[in-house]
Enzyme design. Structure first.
Site, PDB file in Angstrom:
ATOM      1  N   ASP A 113     144.800  24.323  66.246  1.00  0.00           N
ATOM      2  CA  ASP A 113     143.970  25.236  65.442  1.00  0.00           C
ATOM      3  C   ASP A 113     142.594  25.425  66.102  1.00  0.00           C
ATOM      4  OD1 ASP A 113     142.546  26.532  63.417  1.00  0.00           O
ATOM      5  OD2 ASP A 113     142.648  24.862  61.989  1.00  0.00           O
ATOM      6  N   HIS A 159     138.733  23.849  58.366  1.00  0.00           N
ATOM      7  CA  HIS A 159     139.200  23.762  59.748  1.00  0.00           C
ATOM      8  C   HIS A 159     138.355  22.779  60.547  1.00  0.00           C
ATOM      9  CE1 HIS A 159     141.857  27.264  59.376  1.00  0.00           C
ATOM     10  NE2 HIS A 159     140.930  27.714  58.548  1.00  0.00           N
TER      11      HIS A 159
END
Lengths: 589, 589
Positions: free
Chosen positions: A232, A405
């Site tokens: 990610d 994130h």
């Protein structure tokens, strides 16, 4: 961020770190135009192609191919920005696998966000019996979504720790934390090697539900040897560490403590832990909670039913009841944190909500990120609310949001745990991918083992080495209203022109045999000017031009239309310096 | 931020600070709709009306009226956002003073930014001999702008410290620092009292040019008694203090030190001190500098000529020469920091710049803010540059920008120096105005002496008290191409509809006496669908409808057009769930 010491193996070497890391653009770089269709995949090789989600934030979908079989990880939507006006959703481009849908062994969903599951119904429409694999909460959201599309998916629930063979793919699931419960990373084993895909991930060390990202598990995979690590990239540009979701609680508590009247909290409709903390703050301050917004009510209903959201007895009430309570006993939890014009919050800000009138004592909390591109919409809502006197608390003024994130510091933990041989940054625009690549390089991954492969770029893992071997066509598939895929660049280009300058239409009937105009030309502008006389000056020019085409015996309506278009276009450019679309219609009668 | 101790006088009292400050919405609040035209201004009163700049960021223009005479402070433009598509500029609405232009004693310009001077030529077109007052650098930029509009303004240069009578207005000028040199605040004295207008302001205590904001002067005004204080609200929501512009220098130096190839710096074309620091970093690293972008070249030329920019001999070169030097000897200073699609930087990012091809060794620095609404454009540029391999440094990743507007901590210094009787936050959206009002209240200004007056709201200062007395109409005046003011909400509404859904046109000729269609209807969609057969299904329905109107002897083209519109609109809604504009044209022949 200094580079932590650690084992370095599998062909990795230390590098000169006196200069900033830059990942060179080499002949394999997809920015170079020469990539063509990939060669056949060698026996024993694994192929990876993203049909969405790399080079953009959204519509994540990655296809793995081994021994003629396919494994799909995620199938999400992208929400359109100003470059695709009027569009509702953007889907991954299924063309590369459309002829091979029967080869799919499973569709693995890492978590339940729209950018990971939103396109599932569109894929299942093409093959309804694809096995859909995911965690309990993810599958509950998918099932609900499919129900709305009148589809009954074949679901296979997995938990962290599970190791399941899906066709030729041996998949192991790991818990990760993110801004939605029950997210998973997936390790995919084939003879080609071990691949680890993080999904969306963060490393909250004090997660609200106690469910840690399984860094130990990743480390064990690292011991085994991870051949390709898909990571990610969303927050790779952001230095340092994200604070824990848990730290939002005391901030909310402080805002609740000071709020003299109603409290309205807007956040993402899937952010169960954020809502959990709102519920706890409400209970602590003796306030009842009502939820508004279809997706909020639906998702929190599912979360409560499955035990992901803990709702104290009697806390939740309906909006009608909330309106009868004293203001300082009420919390409204709403959608609309991104300024969506049709949301309840936007209506409140405009003063046209069905039941809620904003008052000076109201406190509104936007407990959410501000997604790039939504700034104008969100600030319009904030300005509307403050204009009506409300106190608005948002991430720019208080710590009422943390990202889901991993930031740069957390990503370094991941790289050092996994020690991958090859790295492929995913989930991000180019700026995010490069920042992520730079982090991988800092931890010792050789730069030639970091593949920057945007959507459609084919990455083959062969003999332990990942490299770019070609490109398949991946376009944007637009959903507008009920139709999928009938809108393309031509339509969007026209919309951009029309949206900037409107159009001028000129309609005239000519005699089919002589070319003589049998009516006066009708001129009409829309989106061009408020002045009713704006086009008066060009009418005689059009008439002159029609006399000319008649004199030249031009009877072809298309040629007459072209001549008219030229006259009007030149006139409007010289007179107004504007570029409306010019739409002549010439009918031969 | 705790409230500093200090003298409190002129009717101000301490307040309970245990709760957050909220400025109550009272009957005077402009959000209430009942405000009408103001009464006549009492003798000895001063009237203040903003024709732009309050409730928005841009097109600043404030009109002061005393004894039948007018003083205008600033006359700027607003750059359009997505709610006014296709528009080039938005001007202040001059209507409230259009019939009284001869009453203007002076137009005072606080500094040379477009949102303060951009509309000057449009005002001078209506009365060319208005006295334009400003500092040397400001007037140089205004003169250049007027030259481009073929106007020769009547200029009156003032310096900080100057006290000048402009008609009935006794004006004193104070140095302030901002993100452009030579900015001024103005104190306006009349019998009604003393008004201080900050213009755009910050409190950099180590400004690059040594020119401090004159806090001591403000304090002396405070001793005299400031009756109304108009204060820049732009950064009122931002807590704490802005670091000094000077601190950018070492950051630039570090980036220059590590850059292996060319360096491209984008910043605002008027930010002389930012460019100064780039020049110094370039000189220190033995690099030559070339400037690209018309406004950058023009403004820096003016700044250098007037001594505001210090250019080492031989440092500046032309782009052609730069292209012949080794990469690590070159710095390009460019416009385009806001992602403007036609700027040099955006062209480089797309790979279609005339001379500059981005390479992997290039370092691009965006030494600028990211103005809300421009995020998508700026990130598109950053992604384009990183995709081509460049290293991009921006304010999200390094301290290469500081704001030019006072943050909350600095605003408190201003309030405590000035100790105003009445406060009127200016320059900002509602969220900024309220945050500024809350700061004023924290320093002890009574809440009923803080007037939140958006554009058009009339504030009268009478007997030492400022209050809202009415509202004049202030709309948005759009410039699109060569025309000013012919575009209004109707045109913009059409553009929004066309931009979202395109249009479907239906053209048919009918017999004027029977109503019979003499041609087959022509159906055409633009911005509707890429599918050439998208409209085929509705054609027979249109033909049926035309048969019906003929059978009913309807010969009025408008009624036939309405009938056709209804059929097509209903069909497209049911079939596509879309809302294109439906444009029927029926010609009677």
């Amino acid at each position: 961020m200094s580079r932590p010491a650690g084992r370095r193996d599998r062909g990795r070497s230390r590098r000169d770190r006196s200069r900033p890391v830059s990942v060179p653009v080499d002949a394999e770089n997809p920015a170079e135009p020469e990539l063509g269709p990939p060669p056949d995949l060698p026996d024993g090789g694994l192929r990876v192609v993203a049909l969405g989600g790399i080079g953009e934030v959204g519509r994540n979908m990655t296809v793995f191919e081994y021994a003629g079989r396919l494994l799909v990880v995620d199938c999400g939507v992208l929400f359109p920005s100003e470059d695709s006006p009027g569009v509702d959703l953007i889907l991954p481009d299924f063309r590369a696998i459309e002829h091979r849908l029967d080869d799919i062994d499973a569709l693995v969903l890492t978590h339940g966000h729209e950018d990971h599951i939103g396109a599932v119904p569109f894929l299942l429409r093409q093959r309804p019996d694809i096995l859909v694999v995911g965690s309990r909460f993810t599958l509950a959201l998918v099932a609900e979504k499919c129900r709305e599309h009148r589809l009954t998916p074949r679901l296979h629930e997995v938990k962290e720790g599970a190791r399941v063979q899906h066709g030729v793919f041996d998949c192991e699931y790991f818990s990760v934390n993110h801004s939605i419960p029950d997210a998973l990373a997936v390790a995919i084993r084939t003879e080609a090697g071990l691949v680890l895909h993080t999904g969306d991930i963060k490393l909250d060390q004090l997660p609200l539900d106690g469910r840690l990202t399984d860094l130990g598990g990743f480390s064990r995979l690292g011991d085994e040897g991870v051949d390709l690590f898909l990571v990610d990239s969303t927050n790779a540009e952001v230095p340092g560490f994200t604070i824990s979701e848990r730290e939002i609680g005391p901030v909310l508590d402080g805002v609740f403590h000071r709020a003299p009247g109603r409290i309205i909290v807007a956040c993402f409709a899937s952010h169960v832990h954020r809502v959990q903390q709102v519920l706890e703050a409400a209970a602590a301050h003796d306030r009842k909670v009502c939820m508004v917004g279809r997706s909020m009510v639906r998702n929190m209903g599912i979360a409560a039913e499955l035990g992901y959201l803990d709702v104290p007895d009697g806390l939740l009430i309906e909006l009608d009841e909330a309106m009868t309570l004293p203001d300082d006993r009420v919390v409204i939890v709403s959608t609309g944190s991104q300024g969506e014009p049709l949301s309840g919050l936007a209506r409140m800000a405009r003063g046209d909500h069905r039941s809620v009138r904003i008052r000076a004592e109201d406190t509104v909390i936007l407990a959410s990120s501000l997604i790039p591109g939504n700034e104008t919409a969100v600030f319009t809502v904030i300005n509307g609310l403050t204009r009506l006197g409300a106190t608005v608390v948002h991430q720019g003024t208080a710590r009422v949001h943390v990202s889901g994130h991993a930031t740069a510091g957390e990503l370094l933990f991941l790289y050092n745990a996994v020690r991958p041989s090859n790295v492929m940054p995913v989930h991000g625009e180019w700026r995010h991918l490069r920042a992520n690549a730079a982090l991988a390089a800092l931890t010792g991954v050789p730069e030639d083992r970091i593949v920057l492969a945007e959507d459609g770029v084919v990455v083959d893992l062969v003999d332990g080495r990942a490299s770019i071997t070609g490109k398949v066509e991946v376009g944007r598939v637009y959903v507008d209203g009920l139709a999928v895929g009938d809108i393309g660049e031509s339509t969007l280009g026209d919309r951009l022109v029309l949206g900037e300058g409107g159009f001028i239409s000129i309609t005239v009937a000519i005699d089919a045999t002589t070319g003589r105009a049998v009516t006066k030309p009708t001129l009409s502008g829309r989106g061009f000017s408020d002045d009713p006389k704006a086009l008066d000056a060009v009418l005689p020019m059009v008439e002159d031009e029609l006399s000319r085409t008649e004199a030249e015996n031009i009877t072809d309506p298309h040629r007459v239309a072209q001549a008219v278009r030229r006259v009007v276009g030149r006139w409007v450019g010289e007179t107004y310096r504007r570029r409306p679309m010019i739409v002549p219609t010439v009918i031969a009668v």
